[in-house]
Design a protein around this motif. Structure first.
Motif, mmCIF file in Angstrom:
data_model
loop_
_atom_site.group_PDB
_atom_site.id
_atom_site.type_symbol
_atom_site.label_atom_id
_atom_site.label_comp_id
_atom_site.label_asym_id
_atom_site.label_seq_id
_atom_site.Cartn_x
_atom_site.Cartn_y
_atom_site.Cartn_z
ATOM 1 N N THR A 190 0.844 -1.187 0.000
ATOM 2 C CA THR A 190 0.000 0.000 0.000
ATOM 3 C C THR A 190 0.881 1.239 0.000
ATOM 4 O O THR A 190 2.009 1.206 0.494
ATOM 5 C CB THR A 190 -0.912 0.068 1.244
ATOM 6 N N HIS A 235 -2.672 -2.918 -3.145
ATOM 7 C CA HIS A 235 -2.662 -4.183 -3.885
ATOM 8 C C HIS A 235 -2.564 -5.311 -2.872
ATOM 9 O O HIS A 235 -1.722 -5.288 -1.975
ATOM 10 C CB HIS A 235 -1.467 -4.266 -4.833
ATOM 11 N N ARG A 256 -4.603 -9.501 -9.611
ATOM 12 C CA ARG A 256 -4.647 -8.170 -10.223
ATOM 13 C C ARG A 256 -5.410 -7.163 -9.366
ATOM 14 O O ARG A 256 -5.793 -6.090 -9.853
ATOM 15 C CB ARG A 256 -5.268 -8.248 -11.612
ATOM 16 N N HIS A 257 -5.611 -7.506 -8.108
ATOM 17 C CA HIS A 257 -6.316 -6.593 -7.206
ATOM 18 C C HIS A 257 -5.589 -5.255 -7.141
ATOM 19 O O HIS A 257 -4.377 -5.197 -6.978
ATOM 20 C CB HIS A 257 -6.383 -7.201 -5.801
ATOM 21 N N LEU A 258 -6.340 -4.187 -7.269
ATOM 22 C CA LEU A 258 -5.793 -2.845 -7.154
ATOM 23 C C LEU A 258 -6.932 -1.904 -6.801
ATOM 24 O O LEU A 258 -7.930 -1.833 -7.515
ATOM 25 C CB LEU A 258 -5.146 -2.414 -8.475
ATOM 26 N N GLU A 275 0.558 2.662 -13.774
ATOM 27 C CA GLU A 275 -0.446 1.589 -13.796
ATOM 28 C C GLU A 275 -0.485 0.910 -15.161
ATOM 29 O O GLU A 275 -0.496 -0.321 -15.250
ATOM 30 C CB GLU A 275 -1.823 2.174 -13.423
ATOM 31 N N ASP A 283 4.716 -10.838 -9.772
ATOM 32 C CA ASP A 283 3.570 -9.979 -9.483
ATOM 33 C C ASP A 283 3.966 -8.524 -9.765
ATOM 34 O O ASP A 283 4.498 -7.844 -8.901
ATOM 35 C CB ASP A 283 3.153 -10.150 -8.022
ATOM 36 N N VAL A 294 1.819 -6.145 -10.538
ATOM 37 C CA VAL A 294 0.800 -5.243 -9.998
ATOM 38 C C VAL A 294 1.218 -4.747 -8.609
ATOM 39 O O VAL A 294 0.968 -3.598 -8.246
ATOM 40 C CB VAL A 294 -0.583 -5.932 -9.961
ATOM 41 N N SER A 295 1.913 -5.607 -7.857
ATOM 42 C CA SER A 295 2.352 -5.216 -6.512
ATOM 43 C C SER A 295 3.331 -4.058 -6.528
ATOM 44 O O SER A 295 3.529 -3.385 -5.512
ATOM 45 C CB SER A 295 2.971 -6.407 -5.779
#
Length: 192
Positions: free
Chosen positions: A86, A101, A108-110, A124, A142, A144-145
């Motif tokens: 975060t 995330h 892919r959580h965001l 992004e 990962d 996205v992290s």
């Protein structure tokens, strides 16, 4: 096992002033980022305090509001063991923006809130494109992290895992030090 840390950046504040915000003082020792339980460094016009564990006091809105009354702060939590990262910026007692995330929710959580810095869209897009390419292969990285961490780096020019700065050990120096709670210790108490 990966890193589990929290760090907070104070804009236009000296390292000594940032330490005092936590009831800490400089010990006189210096080294690298992971040499001490709590350390501090400078990055441009930001003073960075690094906790070598997740510091849940830095997740409490009341604490962040208190710390941001003197100026801008940026807070980052990194849990590489679960790929939860975060970053958020606060100003004048209020959150300006946040990005979160958590790979345990979804790879892919965001989640993002607030008035994000201009660099966010480019970060992004780039990291999601890298994730698309990775997912077409073995999907072991990962990307996205990295989005919350990249954004924090864009604002402060600090990255805990790439810094060659000198870090100064911080030790208790007053009665106002919040009690440091480990991430797992807090989780245990939440589920009792």
């Amino acid at each position: 096992m990966g890193s589990m840390i929290s760090w907070i950046a104070f804009k236009d504040m000296s390292v000594t002033e940032a330490a005092v915000a936590f009831g800490l003082t400089l010990s006189g020792q210096s080294g690298e980022v992971f040499d001490y339980d709590v350390s501090a460094t400078r990055s441009g016009d930001w003073s960075i305090v690094v906790f070598n564990d997740i510091n849940l006091d830095l997740a409490a809105e009341t604490e962040l509001a208190r710390l941001s009354r003197r100026g801008d702060i940026l807070v980052v939590h990194v849990n590489e063991t679960t790929m939860m990262q975060t970053s958020e910026q606060w100003r004048n007692g209020r959150q300006v923006w946040s990005v979160w995330h958590d790979a345990q929710i979804d790879p892919r959580h965001l989640e993002e809130e607030g008035n994000l810095p201009p660099a966010y869209d480019g970060i992004e897009r780039r990291r999601m494109a890298e994730q698309d390419e990775e997912d077409a292969g073995d999907a072991s990285v990962d990307f996205v992290s990295e989005i919350p961490l990249d954004l924090a780096e864009d604002v402060t020019r600090f990255r805990y895992d790439r810094s060659d700065s000198e870090f100064f050990e911080l030790v208790p120096g007053g009665d106002s030090l919040p009690k440091k709670t480990s991430f797992f210790g807090s989780l245990k108490s939440m589920f009792r």
